[in-house]
Write an enzyme that holds these catalytic residues in place. Sequence first.
Site, mmCIF file in Angstrom:
data_model
loop_
_atom_site.group_PDB
_atom_site.id
_atom_site.type_symbol
_atom_site.label_atom_id
_atom_site.label_comp_id
_atom_site.label_asym_id
_atom_site.label_seq_id
_atom_site.Cartn_x
_atom_site.Cartn_y
_atom_site.Cartn_z
ATOM 1 N N VAL A 106 29.842 34.113 28.462
ATOM 2 C CA VAL A 106 31.182 33.641 28.070
ATOM 3 C C VAL A 106 32.093 34.834 27.770
ATOM 4 O O VAL A 106 31.646 35.827 27.172
ATOM 5 C CB VAL A 106 31.048 32.734 26.819
ATOM 6 C CG1 VAL A 106 32.409 32.321 26.279
ATOM 7 C CG2 VAL A 106 30.203 31.507 27.155
ATOM 8 N N ALA A 107 33.367 34.732 28.191
ATOM 9 C CA ALA A 107 34.375 35.787 27.943
ATOM 10 C C ALA A 107 33.874 37.147 28.410
ATOM 11 O O ALA A 107 33.946 38.141 27.702
ATOM 12 C CB ALA A 107 34.766 35.828 26.458
ATOM 13 N N GLY B 204 34.341 30.152 32.604
ATOM 14 C CA GLY B 204 35.116 29.016 32.094
ATOM 15 C C GLY B 204 36.069 28.472 33.152
ATOM 16 O O GLY B 204 36.234 27.248 33.295
ATOM 17 N N SER B 205 36.685 29.368 33.934
ATOM 18 C CA SER B 205 37.608 28.944 35.002
ATOM 19 C C SER B 205 36.855 28.189 36.089
ATOM 20 O O SER B 205 37.337 27.185 36.621
ATOM 21 C CB SER B 205 38.286 30.167 35.630
ATOM 22 O OG SER B 205 39.002 30.889 34.653
ATOM 23 N N GLY C 11 34.584 34.848 35.075
ATOM 24 C CA GLY C 11 35.310 33.622 35.430
ATOM 25 C C GLY C 11 34.544 32.341 35.151
ATOM 26 O O GLY C 11 34.872 31.294 35.725
ATOM 27 N N LYS D 135 32.351 34.692 39.454
ATOM 28 C CA LYS D 135 33.065 35.554 40.404
ATOM 29 C C LYS D 135 33.002 37.001 39.942
ATOM 30 O O LYS D 135 32.804 37.291 38.743
ATOM 31 C CB LYS D 135 34.524 35.133 40.586
ATOM 32 C CG LYS D 135 35.414 35.190 39.331
ATOM 33 C CD LYS D 135 35.989 36.549 38.987
ATOM 34 C CE LYS D 135 36.851 36.510 37.724
ATOM 35 N NZ LYS D 135 37.120 37.782 37.094
ATOM 36 N N ASP E 280 42.834 32.111 36.970
ATOM 37 C CA ASP E 280 41.690 32.300 37.875
ATOM 38 C C ASP E 280 41.192 30.992 38.486
ATOM 39 O O ASP E 280 40.344 31.020 39.380
ATOM 40 C CB ASP E 280 40.492 32.902 37.102
ATOM 41 C CG ASP E 280 40.587 34.407 36.955
ATOM 42 O OD1 ASP E 280 41.467 35.019 37.589
ATOM 43 O OD2 ASP E 280 39.763 34.975 36.209
HETATM 44 O O1 C5P Z 1 45.949 32.282 32.853
HETATM 45 P P1 C5P Z 1 45.005 32.570 31.741
HETATM 46 O O2 C5P Z 1 45.231 31.640 30.561
HETATM 47 O O3 C5P Z 1 43.583 32.601 32.152
HETATM 48 O O4 C5P Z 1 45.331 34.029 31.255
HETATM 49 C C1 C5P Z 1 44.881 34.542 30.021
HETATM 50 C C2 C5P Z 1 45.851 35.601 29.561
HETATM 51 O O5 C5P Z 1 45.759 36.746 30.414
HETATM 52 C C3 C5P Z 1 47.293 35.171 29.617
HETATM 53 O O6 C5P Z 1 47.689 34.616 28.409
HETATM 54 C C4 C5P Z 1 48.035 36.470 29.879
HETATM 55 O O7 C5P Z 1 48.210 37.130 28.668
HETATM 56 C C5 C5P Z 1 47.046 37.280 30.678
HETATM 57 N N1 C5P Z 1 47.304 37.261 32.140
HETATM 58 C C6 C5P Z 1 48.356 38.000 32.644
HETATM 59 N N2 C5P Z 1 48.605 37.993 33.993
HETATM 60 C C7 C5P Z 1 47.823 37.289 34.832
HETATM 61 C C8 C5P Z 1 46.737 36.522 34.321
HETATM 62 C C9 C5P Z 1 46.509 36.549 32.962
HETATM 63 O O8 C5P Z 1 49.089 38.672 31.906
HETATM 64 N N3 C5P Z 1 48.071 37.286 36.139
#
Ligand code: C5P
Length: 286
Positions: free
Chosen positions: A91-92, A98-99, A96, A9, A132
């Site tokens: 990666v990273a 991994g998601s 997106g 994405k 995501d």
């Molecule tokens: O949800 P996910 O584990 O992918 O998010 C990774 C990190 O990004 C979370 O631990 C958080 O610190 C940050 N995040 C956030 N607000 C979001 C999505 C992600 O602060 N809407």
Amino acid sequence: MLTLSPHAKINLSLEVLGKRRDGYHELVSVMQTVTLSDELRVEDAPDIELTCRHAEISGADNLVFLAARLTRQRFGVVRGARLELLKTIPVAAGLGGGSSDGASALVALDRVWGLRAGCRALSDIAEQLGSDVPFFLYGGTALVEGRGERVARLPDSTRSWYLLACPSVRVSTARIFSSLPPSAWTDGSTTRRLAADPTRTRQPAVGVNALQETLFRVFPETRSCFDAVHRLAPGRALVSGSGPTVFAAFSTCEEALAARRALAGQPLWTAVAASHHPEPGELPCA
Ligand code: C5P
């Protein structure tokens, strides 16, 4: 054996409205799947087994593996599955990957295990996997809000072509969000305007990215990639998500390929991808 193509994405626009009580940030984003994809092969097996040639993402915290464990728990499944993941998406990188792999695992296991779980139940599990992940059960173009769990499909835009360029820096999304100053918070109106803009369906459009300046501050080595792409496509280049991938939007494949050639020799991973719109029935929430 079932084979799926988890798509990457880009965030055509991403605004942060503020910080929530649960520590996450409240977002408004227009997300778009593109033709760049990984490959996920899934078949029934007694236990859950994941193979992936990338050693660093083949452990128990891979979202494909977590998706299988959560789905088994939620539906009381006693069977397992053999899952093979072939990576193409960096990666990273803010794309997106991994998601999307995790969302594809939910879709594949729903079919292989005959669960017929539907959009709502799969979205619940997707939300537990990561912010995501729910979007990838919809694909195409969507307005994404909340932490990432509120997804509304938008009309398909005209086919756009994207140059993608990524420096060899792994970026932690958590690090970018935790370094984001409140001065980067906005009201979401630029992104909502882009979502509602009827000309978006006729010409490639990009909005803003609230995380971009923080990325450049925390990982200064990512700025030169943005500058290089921006010079080739002024006003049409943006960091995707928390980066470091930068994309630029073009109306034709030829223009995107020419821009990619102009980056040859730089220490960047590059690709050209088109906007992707799922076929009816391809994804559970599409
Ligand atoms: O949800 P996910 O584990 O992918 O998010 C990774 C990190 O990004 C979370 O631990 C958080 O610190 C940050 N995040 C956030 N607000 C979001 C999505 C992600 O602060 N809407």
